[in-house]
Design a protein around this motif. Structure first.
Motif, PDB file in Angstrom:
ATOM      1  N   ASP A 177       1.039  -1.087   0.047  1.00 47.48           N
ATOM      2  CA  ASP A 177      -0.013  -0.048  -0.321  1.00 47.48           C
ATOM      3  C   ASP A 177       0.448   0.856   0.042  1.00 47.48           C
ATOM      4  O   ASP A 177      -0.091   2.266   0.010  1.00 47.48           O
ATOM      5  CB  ASP A 177      -1.020  -0.164   1.311  1.00 47.48           C
ATOM      6  N   ASP A 207       2.869   2.702   1.987  1.00 43.53           N
ATOM      7  CA  ASP A 207       2.550   3.460   3.551  1.00 43.53           C
ATOM      8  C   ASP A 207       3.615   3.949   4.203  1.00 43.53           C
ATOM      9  O   ASP A 207       3.542   4.642   4.899  1.00 43.53           O
ATOM     10  CB  ASP A 207       1.129   3.271   4.022  1.00 43.53           C
ATOM     11  N   GLU A 222       3.075  -5.243   9.020  1.00 43.38           N
ATOM     12  CA  GLU A 222       1.599  -4.833   8.788  1.00 43.38           C
ATOM     13  C   GLU A 222       0.940  -6.006   9.957  1.00 43.38           C
ATOM     14  O   GLU A 222      -0.154  -6.629   8.724  1.00 43.38           O
ATOM     15  CB  GLU A 222       1.196  -4.147   7.659  1.00 43.38           C
ATOM     16  N   ASP A 250      -5.282  -4.380   6.811  1.00 39.65           N
ATOM     17  CA  ASP A 250      -3.367  -3.066   6.773  1.00 39.65           C
ATOM     18  C   ASP A 250      -2.933  -2.711   6.096  1.00 39.65           C
ATOM     19  O   ASP A 250      -2.245  -2.453   5.631  1.00 39.65           O
ATOM     20  CB  ASP A 250      -3.082  -3.456   8.085  1.00 39.65           C
ATOM     21  N   TYR A 251      -1.871  -4.608   5.052  1.00 39.28           N
ATOM     22  CA  TYR A 251      -0.866  -4.334   4.083  1.00 39.28           C
ATOM     23  C   TYR A 251      -2.117  -3.442   2.660  1.00 39.28           C
ATOM     24  O   TYR A 251      -0.752  -3.123   2.347  1.00 39.28           O
ATOM     25  CB  TYR A 251      -0.757  -5.326   4.030  1.00 39.28           C
ATOM     26  N   ASN A 269      -4.391  -0.994   3.023  1.00 39.61           N
ATOM     27  CA  ASN A 269      -4.504  -0.155   3.640  1.00 39.61           C
ATOM     28  C   ASN A 269      -3.764   0.872   4.008  1.00 39.61           C
ATOM     29  O   ASN A 269      -3.057   1.050   5.188  1.00 39.61           O
ATOM     30  CB  ASN A 269      -5.711  -0.121   4.920  1.00 39.61           C
ATOM     31  N   PRO A 270      -3.827   2.091   3.336  1.00 41.52           N
ATOM     32  CA  PRO A 270      -2.459   3.482   3.457  1.00 41.52           C
ATOM     33  C   PRO A 270      -2.837   3.821   4.595  1.00 41.52           C
ATOM     34  O   PRO A 270      -2.049   4.640   5.486  1.00 41.52           O
ATOM     35  CB  PRO A 270      -2.432   3.951   2.149  1.00 41.52           C
ATOM     36  N   VAL A 286      -3.915   3.380   8.145  1.00 40.17           N
ATOM     37  CA  VAL A 286      -2.891   2.748   9.402  1.00 40.17           C
ATOM     38  C   VAL A 286      -1.975   1.536   8.857  1.00 40.17           C
ATOM     39  O   VAL A 286      -1.357   1.321   7.850  1.00 40.17           O
ATOM     40  CB  VAL A 286      -4.277   1.780  10.263  1.00 40.17           C
TER      41      VAL A 286
HETATM   42 CA   LIG Z   1      -0.976  -0.433   5.683  1.00 37.93          CA
END
Ligand SMILES: [Ca+2]
Ligand SMILES: [Ca+2]
Ligand SMILES: [Ca+2]
Length: 269
Positions: free
Chosen positions: A232, A234, A241, A263-264, A266-267, A269
């Protein structure tokens, strides 16, 4: 008019029957009643039995039925056991390394994480009837890239952690961009994967495949990988993550606004 009415009634009956079968009897899905914890134990028995009755023939780079004077895979020093938890079930994966991987010092990226994208050659066979090998169902001799986010045989990510990638061969004139790309000295071996980390019927998308709930064997050669793959982007590598620390990145959902996005991917979080 009557004919059309009859056709309509027949269609209606078909729909009713279809749903009746699918819902109550399990008739539509032969994998519905499987106890995956029991299957995991049975699969491990199968894999151990297979590893005890086969050896690695270095002269042809292949797994063969055990003959006198040869060391069974199960007792071979090159065999490693990897533990993995998936869907709250304990699995064991077996990894035979003919070569751990020997990149040149200036290109050595170490070992990939569970989430790193890998560039690999592979050839897969099912272990059938407990001790035989099916013919190759999928292979790639040139190498193909795989990302954790679209990996179907989940066991791969646990297996590749034990291999180093190779290095890009420079051409004779010293120009790495000239001529065919060749990777040298990448990790090479065989993955023995229990069905729960392969085409498991826990995943409903797998249920029509012919390899569902089959134990698999893959010859692999890890040509390269992306160190610290960050799906992601981030800034946190995907492997980090894993909020609950179980080695599975698909079950961590820290973002209450988007509770279905791991999460991995999703930028935020
Ligand atoms: Ca993330
Ligand atoms: Ca990330
Ligand atoms: Ca996790």
């Amino acid at each position: 008019m009557n004919k059309i009415k009859n056709i309509f009634l027949l269609l209606l009956l078909g729909v009713v029957l279809f749903y009746a079968c699918d819902d109550q009897t399990g008739f539509q899905n032969p994998f519905l009643d499987i106890d995956h914890e029991e299957l995991a134990l049975a699969d491990n028995d199968t894999l151990v039995k297979f590893l005890k009755s086969h050896y690695y023939d270095t002269s042809v780079d292949s797994v063969k039925t055990l003959i006198d004077g040869k060391t069974p895979l199960f007792e071979d020093d090159k065999l490693e056991t990897v533990s993995a938890v998936r869907n709250e079930i304990d699995y064991k994966l077996y990894v035979y390394r003919t070569r751990v991987g020997d990149p040149s010092p200036d290109t050595d990226k170490g070992f990939p994480s569970i989430a790193d994208s890998v560039f690999t050659k592979y050839s897969g066979q099912a272990i059938v009837n407990g001790s035989d090998l099916g013919s190759s169902f999928d292979s790639n001799t040139n190498g193909a890239w795989f990302s954790y986010s679209n990996l179907v045989v989940r066991g791969w990510s646990y297996g590749f952690e034990l291999f180093k990638g190779g290095y890009l061969k420079k051409e004779a004139n010293g120009d790495p961009f000239n001529g065919p790309i060749t990777y040298l000295n990448g990790g090479k071996g065989v993955l023995f994967i229990p069905s729960g980390l392969a085409y498991t019927s826990i995943n409903p998308n797998n249920y029509s495949r012919s390899l569902v709930n089959a134990n698999l064997m893959f010859y692999v050669e890890l040509l390269d990988f992306v160190k610290d793959t960050d799906h992601d982007k981030d800034g946190t590598p995907s492997a980090d993550e894993d909020a609950n620390g179980d080695g599975d990145l698909t079950n961590d959902f820290s973002d209450t606004d988007r509770p279905t996005l791991p999460d991995y991917l999703n930028p935020n979080v």
